[in-house]
Design an enzyme around this catalytic site. Structure first.
Site: not given
Length: 180
Positions: A51-52
């Site tokens: 996700v980052c």
């Protein structure tokens, strides 16, 4: 019991970082304040995750809009500057960050994550916290997300613009609309 942070002076910080030019340097709230800049400080859990990179690159792709609003963006995790640089040097198609337009800071001793209330102590990683700090050093906005959910850049920009009006902004306020 958690202590309120919004409306108070933000915890001061100075951290090692990988700058936009891929050199190692320092970032600090004091410098942003001296430069009369807003600070958008956001924490993420770890480099080389899933996700980052979506939110870090989304913020970078819109960096000009933050710059137009006199805001400096700083991303922070508990990883080292060397890990940050390796991730930045990895192409986006390979789950890397590629070139970024703002610094990625290293909170390796976890103090800044702890000061901002986002550290998961037992894991040594930060939650997805986002903080908007005025040029006077007042923490004016904070959100903290579960690590499975990425942030919305449009909402971050909208809130920054709302704060900069100095007025009362009703629900669903958009830039250009009247304040109360």
């Amino acid at each position: 019991m958690a202590e309120r942070m919004v409306g108070r002076q933000a915890p001061r910080f100075e951290m090692d970082a990988v700058l936009a030019n891929k050199e190692f340097g320092k970032v600090s709230l004091e410098q942003n304040m001296k430069d009369d800049k807003w600070t958008v400080l956001f924490f993420y859990p770890m480099d080389f995750t899933f996700v980052c990179p979506t939110e870090i690159t989304a913020m970078s792709d819109r960096y000009d809009e933050f710059e137009d609003l006199d805001a400096e963006v700083i991303a922070v995790s508990t990883d080292t500057i060397h890990t940050h640089l390796a991730w930045i040097n990895t192409e986006r198609k390979d789950n890397g960050l590629g070139d970024l337009n703002y610094p990625v800071a290293a909170d390796t001793n976890h103090q800044i994550s702890r000061d901002y209330g986002v550290l998961i102590e037992e894991e040594g990683v930060a939650l997805r916290g986002l903080f908007i700090i005025s040029p006077e050093g007042e923490l004016q906005y904070q959100t903290v997300f579960h690590n499975n959910i990425g942030r919305d850049v449009d909402e971050t920009l909208r809130v920054l613009q709302a704060l900069q009006t100095g007025g009362l902004c009703p629900a669903n306020w958009k830039p250009g609309q009247a304040t109360l």
